[in-house]
Design a protein around this motif. Structure first.
Motif, PDB file in Angstrom:
ATOM      1  N   ILE A  93       0.845  -1.189   0.000  1.00  0.00           N
ATOM      2  CA  ILE A  93       0.000   0.000   0.000  1.00  0.00           C
ATOM      3  C   ILE A  93       0.881   1.240   0.000  1.00  0.00           C
ATOM      4  N   TYR A  94       0.315   2.357  -0.440  1.00  0.00           N
ATOM      5  CA  TYR A  94       1.069   3.601  -0.550  1.00  0.00           C
ATOM      6  C   TYR A  94       0.953   4.388   0.757  1.00  0.00           C
ATOM      7  N   PRO A  95       2.025   4.474   1.552  1.00  0.00           N
ATOM      8  CA  PRO A  95       1.921   5.075   2.887  1.00  0.00           C
ATOM      9  C   PRO A  95       1.595   6.560   2.872  1.00  0.00           C
ATOM     10  N   GLU A  96       1.882   7.243   1.755  1.00  0.00           N
ATOM     11  CA  GLU A  96       1.646   8.692   1.710  1.00  0.00           C
ATOM     12  C   GLU A  96       0.201   9.051   1.335  1.00  0.00           C
ATOM     13  N   MET A  97      -0.598   8.067   0.934  1.00  0.00           N
ATOM     14  CA  MET A  97      -1.979   8.337   0.523  1.00  0.00           C
ATOM     15  C   MET A  97      -2.933   8.214   1.707  1.00  0.00           C
ATOM     16  N   ARG A  98      -4.043   8.962   1.637  1.00  0.00           N
ATOM     17  CA  ARG A  98      -5.120   8.773   2.601  1.00  0.00           C
ATOM     18  C   ARG A  98      -5.904   7.509   2.224  1.00  0.00           C
ATOM     19  N   VAL A  99      -6.544   6.904   3.216  1.00  0.00           N
ATOM     20  CA  VAL A  99      -7.249   5.640   2.996  1.00  0.00           C
ATOM     21  C   VAL A  99      -8.252   5.773   1.851  1.00  0.00           C
ATOM     22  N   ILE A 100      -9.063   6.820   1.873  1.00  0.00           N
ATOM     23  CA  ILE A 100     -10.091   6.985   0.846  1.00  0.00           C
ATOM     24  C   ILE A 100      -9.470   7.191  -0.532  1.00  0.00           C
ATOM     25  N   GLU A 101      -8.357   7.942  -0.599  1.00  0.00           N
ATOM     26  CA  GLU A 101      -7.668   8.163  -1.873  1.00  0.00           C
ATOM     27  C   GLU A 101      -7.157   6.846  -2.436  1.00  0.00           C
ATOM     28  N   TYR A 102      -6.591   6.029  -1.552  1.00  0.00           N
ATOM     29  CA  TYR A 102      -6.033   4.745  -1.987  1.00  0.00           C
ATOM     30  C   TYR A 102      -7.120   3.823  -2.524  1.00  0.00           C
ATOM     31  N   LEU A 103      -8.258   3.754  -1.834  1.00  0.00           N
ATOM     32  CA  LEU A 103      -9.336   2.873  -2.279  1.00  0.00           C
ATOM     33  C   LEU A 103      -9.915   3.340  -3.613  1.00  0.00           C
ATOM     34  N   LYS A 104     -10.044   4.654  -3.789  1.00  0.00           N
ATOM     35  CA  LYS A 104     -10.514   5.177  -5.078  1.00  0.00           C
ATOM     36  C   LYS A 104      -9.520   4.845  -6.187  1.00  0.00           C
ATOM     37  N   PHE A 105      -8.244   5.032  -5.892  1.00  0.00           N
ATOM     38  CA  PHE A 105      -7.183   4.747  -6.862  1.00  0.00           C
ATOM     39  C   PHE A 105      -7.196   3.281  -7.281  1.00  0.00           C
ATOM     40  N   ARG A 106      -7.266   2.386  -6.299  1.00  0.00           N
ATOM     41  CA  ARG A 106      -7.259   0.956  -6.603  1.00  0.00           C
ATOM     42  C   ARG A 106      -8.545   0.540  -7.324  1.00  0.00           C
ATOM     43  N   PRO A 126     -17.285   0.397   6.131  1.00  0.00           N
ATOM     44  CA  PRO A 126     -17.759  -0.076   7.434  1.00  0.00           C
ATOM     45  C   PRO A 126     -17.543  -1.574   7.641  1.00  0.00           C
ATOM     46  N   LEU A 127     -17.648  -2.349   6.575  1.00  0.00           N
ATOM     47  CA  LEU A 127     -17.425  -3.795   6.681  1.00  0.00           C
ATOM     48  C   LEU A 127     -16.025  -4.090   7.215  1.00  0.00           C
ATOM     49  N   CYS A 128     -15.053  -3.299   6.782  1.00  0.00           N
ATOM     50  CA  CYS A 128     -13.653  -3.512   7.180  1.00  0.00           C
ATOM     51  C   CYS A 128     -13.249  -2.677   8.398  1.00  0.00           C
ATOM     52  N   GLY A 129     -14.222  -2.025   9.037  1.00  0.00           N
ATOM     53  CA  GLY A 129     -13.930  -1.270  10.254  1.00  0.00           C
ATOM     54  C   GLY A 129     -13.079  -0.039  10.022  1.00  0.00           C
ATOM     55  N   LYS A 146      -3.660  -1.165   8.752  1.00  0.00           N
ATOM     56  CA  LYS A 146      -3.132  -1.325   7.392  1.00  0.00           C
ATOM     57  C   LYS A 146      -3.631  -2.637   6.787  1.00  0.00           C
ATOM     58  N   GLN A 147      -3.723  -3.670   7.622  1.00  0.00           N
ATOM     59  CA  GLN A 147      -4.234  -4.954   7.144  1.00  0.00           C
ATOM     60  C   GLN A 147      -5.695  -4.819   6.714  1.00  0.00           C
ATOM     61  N   ARG A 148      -6.468  -4.028   7.459  1.00  0.00           N
ATOM     62  CA  ARG A 148      -7.864  -3.809   7.089  1.00  0.00           C
ATOM     63  C   ARG A 148      -7.973  -3.027   5.778  1.00  0.00           C
ATOM     64  N   VAL A 149      -7.059  -2.079   5.570  1.00  0.00           N
ATOM     65  CA  VAL A 149      -7.029  -1.357   4.297  1.00  0.00           C
ATOM     66  C   VAL A 149      -6.743  -2.337   3.161  1.00  0.00           C
ATOM     67  N   GLY A 150      -5.802  -3.276   3.399  1.00  0.00           N
ATOM     68  CA  GLY A 150      -5.514  -4.304   2.408  1.00  0.00           C
ATOM     69  C   GLY A 150      -6.727  -5.168   2.109  1.00  0.00           C
ATOM     70  N   PHE A 151      -7.486  -5.524   3.142  1.00  0.00           N
ATOM     71  CA  PHE A 151      -8.733  -6.271   2.952  1.00  0.00           C
ATOM     72  C   PHE A 151      -9.707  -5.482   2.086  1.00  0.00           C
ATOM     73  N   ALA A 152      -9.871  -4.205   2.418  1.00  0.00           N
ATOM     74  CA  ALA A 152     -10.803  -3.371   1.666  1.00  0.00           C
ATOM     75  C   ALA A 152     -10.406  -3.303   0.198  1.00  0.00           C
ATOM     76  N   GLU A 153      -9.113  -3.163  -0.056  1.00  0.00           N
ATOM     77  CA  GLU A 153      -8.634  -3.109  -1.438  1.00  0.00           C
ATOM     78  C   GLU A 153      -8.929  -4.416  -2.164  1.00  0.00           C
ATOM     79  N   SER A 154      -8.750  -5.533  -1.497  1.00  0.00           N
ATOM     80  CA  SER A 154      -8.988  -6.833  -2.144  1.00  0.00           C
ATOM     81  C   SER A 154     -10.465  -7.049  -2.445  1.00  0.00           C
ATOM     82  N   LEU A 155     -11.346  -6.302  -1.762  1.00  0.00           N
ATOM     83  CA  LEU A 155     -12.796  -6.461  -1.932  1.00  0.00           C
ATOM     84  C   LEU A 155     -13.412  -5.428  -2.867  1.00  0.00           C
TER      85      LEU A 155
END
Length: 208
Positions: A93-106, A126-129, A146-155
């Motif tokens: 994951i990209y550490p310099e990005m905000r969570v929402i930015e990263y999910l939109k990007f992916r 919300p599913l990934c907390g 960070k693991q939850r962000v990875g889960f969200a990206e995979s979903l």
């Protein structure tokens, strides 16, 4: 098994993978039925990650075949990857990005745009907390978050299949419980393959 009577969604036949003169995998065969949670249990170096990378199409087998929903993961790589979400052991994951930015990007990289992407993010956050963390910079988050962000990206693309490589490694007991609950919440609607070297984790989560 909870998925008795259902058809195979993953079929692995006679899988070999050779690295620098030695075989990491030798003649591995198994099936995963639709809606099943399959656990790979074994020590580091047993070949769990190699098998998962072949199933997800990131590594070619030396011999043998893997089909996902009847399609070959080598010959039909694009189509089979669309059906899978992959959480590697070390989440990239990209550490310099905000969570929402990263999910939109992916999401955009996976071909999801506009209202569909916004709706999907609204569902998985919300599913990934992650509701309280969407504006946080990823690099400031704990390993568990960070693991939850990875889960969200995979979903993000709503895959039928989730491939999870050591999803709780390096987490503290509280974070491990949270990740286990997340997997259990996903289980009714997904086929899941996960690896671990912890027997209790496999016993807790898996059908076989």
């Amino acid at each position: 098994s909870l998925s008795s009577g259902k058809s195979n969604i993953i079929e692995v036949r006679g899988l070999y993978r050779k690295f620098a003169g030695f075989y990491a995998l030798e003649n591995v065969s198994f099936d995963v039925k639709q809606g099943e949670i399959l656990g790979f249990l074994g020590p580091n170096g047993a070949g769990k990650t190699t098998t998962m990378r072949i199933i997800t199409g990131y590594l070619a087998p030396s011999r043998g075949s893997v089909t996902v929903a009847g399609m070959d993961v080598v010959m039909d790589a694009i189509e089979t990857k669309r059906k899978m979400g992959y959480l590697p052991e070390n989440v990239a994951i990209y550490p310099e990005m905000r969570v929402i930015e990263y999910l939109k990007f992916r999401g955009r990289l996976k071909g999801i745009w506009g209202k569909k992407l916004r709706a999907r993010i609204a569902e998985i956050v919300p599913l990934c907390g992650l509701t309280d963390y969407t504006s946080k910079i990823i690099g400031t988050l704990s390993k568990g978050l960070k693991q939850r962000v990875g889960f969200a990206e995979s979903l993000i693309h709503d895959p039928e299949i989730l491939i999870l490589d050591e999803p709780t490694i390096g987490l503290d007991p509280s974070q491990i419980r949270q990740v286990r609950e997340l997997i259990k919440n996903l289980a009714p609607s997904k086929t899941i393959v996960l690896s671990s070297h912890i027997l209790s984790e496999i016993e807790n989560l898996c059908d076989k």
